[in-house]
Structure formats: C-alpha cells, structure tokens
Design a protein around this motif. Structure first.
Motif, PDB file in Angstrom:
ATOM      1  N   GLY A 199       0.812  -1.202   0.000  1.00  0.00           N
ATOM      2  CA  GLY A 199       0.000   0.000   0.000  1.00  0.00           C
ATOM      3  C   GLY A 199       0.849   1.256   0.000  1.00  0.00           C
ATOM      4  O   GLY A 199       1.940   1.290   0.574  1.00  0.00           O
ATOM      5  N   VAL A 200       0.331   2.295  -0.653  1.00  0.00           N
ATOM      6  CA  VAL A 200       0.946   3.621  -0.639  1.00  0.00           C
ATOM      7  C   VAL A 200      -0.152   4.605  -0.254  1.00  0.00           C
ATOM      8  O   VAL A 200      -1.167   4.715  -0.954  1.00  0.00           O
ATOM      9  N   ASP A 201       0.022   5.291   0.861  1.00  0.00           N
ATOM     10  CA  ASP A 201      -1.002   6.238   1.313  1.00  0.00           C
ATOM     11  C   ASP A 201      -0.347   7.247   2.256  1.00  0.00           C
ATOM     12  O   ASP A 201       0.458   6.866   3.121  1.00  0.00           O
ATOM     13  N   ILE A 221      -5.237   1.046   9.185  1.00  0.00           N
ATOM     14  CA  ILE A 221      -6.472   0.310   8.916  1.00  0.00           C
ATOM     15  C   ILE A 221      -6.264  -0.711   7.804  1.00  0.00           C
ATOM     16  O   ILE A 221      -6.727  -1.857   7.893  1.00  0.00           O
ATOM     17  N   ALA A 222      -5.549  -0.309   6.745  1.00  0.00           N
ATOM     18  CA  ALA A 222      -5.303  -1.209   5.622  1.00  0.00           C
ATOM     19  C   ALA A 222      -4.502  -2.428   6.045  1.00  0.00           C
ATOM     20  O   ALA A 222      -4.768  -3.550   5.595  1.00  0.00           O
ATOM     21  N   LEU A 223      -3.545  -2.231   6.925  1.00  0.00           N
ATOM     22  CA  LEU A 223      -2.772  -3.365   7.441  1.00  0.00           C
ATOM     23  C   LEU A 223      -3.615  -4.236   8.356  1.00  0.00           C
ATOM     24  O   LEU A 223      -3.593  -5.473   8.271  1.00  0.00           O
ATOM     25  N   VAL A 247      -3.560  -4.815   2.625  1.00  0.00           N
ATOM     26  CA  VAL A 247      -2.192  -4.859   2.113  1.00  0.00           C
ATOM     27  C   VAL A 247      -1.308  -5.586   3.118  1.00  0.00           C
ATOM     28  O   VAL A 247      -1.639  -5.697   4.304  1.00  0.00           O
ATOM     29  N   ASP A 248      -0.192  -6.077   2.606  1.00  0.00           N
ATOM     30  CA  ASP A 248       0.758  -6.796   3.461  1.00  0.00           C
ATOM     31  C   ASP A 248       1.780  -5.864   4.085  1.00  0.00           C
ATOM     32  O   ASP A 248       2.296  -6.150   5.173  1.00  0.00           O
TER      33      ASP A 248
END
Length: 285
Positions: free
Chosen positions: A30-32, A40-42, A47-48
């Motif tokens: 992920g790139v944010d 949250i994405a993790l 995303v890994d």
C-alpha cells in the motif's frame, strides 16, 4: 505477483480484498499519505505492507492508482516516469478525459490502462472497503487501443476473474454518460440534503419523519466531498449540461404544481416510470 494499491480507500481496498480472495498467493503493498489509512489497511489485511511510492513502483508488476481524480492527474505522469519496463499502471478514477489526456502526453502511455469500476458506496476510506463491492458490477475501460496488449490483457483478466462485466468507451463518451447516470445523482442528493437541513432546524424532527424513500434518495449526500468536488470540476462541462437539463424538468414540474395542473404532473411521472425499463436492462447484463 505483487500489486501496489496507491490510495488505500474504498475502491482500492475493495479491489485488493477481492483479488486476495481469488489469488491467495498475490502480495499487496500500500501507498497512502494517511497514517490512519495505513494502519487500517494493514489491520484489515488489505495490504501486506506499506511502502514509499518509489519503492512500490520498483517491486510491483501492477500499480493501481485509486486516489481522488485530481491526484490521479498529477500522479500518473510521476508513476509512468518511474515505472519499470514490464510493469503496468491502471487507475480507478470516475472521470476519464483529463486522466487519459495526461497519459497521452507521456512516452510510456502504452503501460497505462484507464479503468472505471461502476461501483461504490456513500462511505469512504479503507475501513469501508469490502470484497463484495466489485463482483457482478460493470467496469469501463477507455482507449484500450492505446494500451499495450500485455498490460490490457492483464487488467482484463483480473477484472473478469473477480466477476466484473467489461465495457469499452472513449473518454469523451464515458464522461458524458457518467455526468447523467452518476455525477448528477450525487449533486441531486447533496442538494436535497442541503435543502432539508436549511429548512429543518430540528434534527430530531428530520429523524422522526424521514421515510425509507428520503433516506435512500439522500444517502449519497454522505459521500466524500474531497472525492466528489474534483470529479465535478474535471467533468464540469458535461455536469453543467446535465444540471441544466435536470433544472428544466424541475421547473416544469414546479409549474405544473403551481398551476394545479394534475394532468401535467401525471404525465411527468408516467414518463419517468419508464426508467424502470432501463434499470431492468442494466440488471440483466
């Protein structure tokens, strides 16, 4: 295969989740810019790992650009600048003319595939992402002839594998049609929400009196302003025309009510009922 999700929000996150279910061995980075979105994405397994943009471009075979459309226009040339020869970039933007124009100006245009999934909710961010958002939905690819065959084939295969129905348009056709069937409905919902809020100071009364019809009509007013303002701006010519057409019908409806012209009101509503035929056709596709 490694996929980078650049802008881990509702669409990018949902795309990653459904791909992960289909391809358990696929890896996602992920790139944010938002640390909250990163966490949250993790935590949700979208995303890994989180990587800087430059590093994500180095390792990913497919880069999914899922930011607001104004950011896509600015970021796309940067991504193409740093893209390895064998990699591909696809976007998920809700407008296409300016995005495709930015791609056309780059010598690596062939490594880009312009994509718009016809799916979404009024919620935003990775917390709102879910794997069931995209399967069964329509997806539009623009200017496919400008993408190199292997990049196009990769994107088409992934979209079909997750159960999406692919359609092809020019960017001009896309933005015109979307002004009427998507962008106008959001503006209408925002305007309805503002109208009620301006007239109803007593929020409890709104809550007590609101029917399911009102709730479903105004639902889109909860959508992210940061996402939709750039969409309206990028598609302003088509959106303005759609609004003018819509306002004309509102004025004619108002005149019928003001003039106590019941027959005219009935004719308007009877004609509008024909939308069921179009919606039925969409559902069957």
């Amino acid at each position: 295969m490694i996929v980078s999700i650049i802008g881990v929000g509702l669409l990018g996150g949902s795309f990653a989740l459904v791909l992960r279910e289909k391809y358990p061995n696929m890896k996602f980075v992920g790139v944010d810019l938002s640390e909250v979105n990163q966490k949250i994405a993790l935590a949700k397994g979208i995303v890994d790992e989180i990587l800087p943009l430059e590093e994500a471009l180095r390792v990913a075979e497919l880069n999914v650009l899922a930011t607001p459309v104004d950011t896509i226009v600015h970021l796309l040339p940067v991504l193409l600048d740093g893209l390895p020869e064998g990699a591909t970039v696809m976007d998920l933007g809700s407008t296409k003319e300016l995005i495709c124009r930015a791609a056309d100006a780059h010598p690596r245009r062939a490594q880009f595939v312009a994509v718009h999934p016809m799916a979404g909710t009024e919620n935003s961010g990775p917390g709102a992402a879910f794997g069931e958002l995209l399967p069964g939905k329509n997806v539009i690819i623009c200017d496919r002839e400008k993408s190199r065959p292997d990049s196009l084939a990769l994107v088409e295969a992934l979209l079909r594998d997750i159960g999406m129905k692919i359609h092809y348009m020019t960017p001009t056709e896309h933005d015109l049609h979307l002004a009427y069937v998507s962008h106008l409905s959001h503006i209408s919902s925002f305007a309805l929400g503002l109208t009620v809020l301006e007239k109803e100071a007593d929020e409890k009364a709104i809550f007590d009196m609101a029917s399911t019809g009102f709730s479903s009509t105004v639902r889109l007013a909860k959508s992210s302003p940061q996402m939709w303002a750039p969409i309206f701006d990028q598609n302003k010519t088509n959106v303005s025309k759609a609004l003018a057409d819509y306002i004309e019908f509102l004025k004619r409806f108002k005149d019928a009510i003001d003039n106590e012209d019941l027959d005219a009101s009935l004719r308007f509503m009877s004609r509008a009922n024909d939308i069921g035929r179009i919606l039925g056709g969409i559902e069957k596709k």
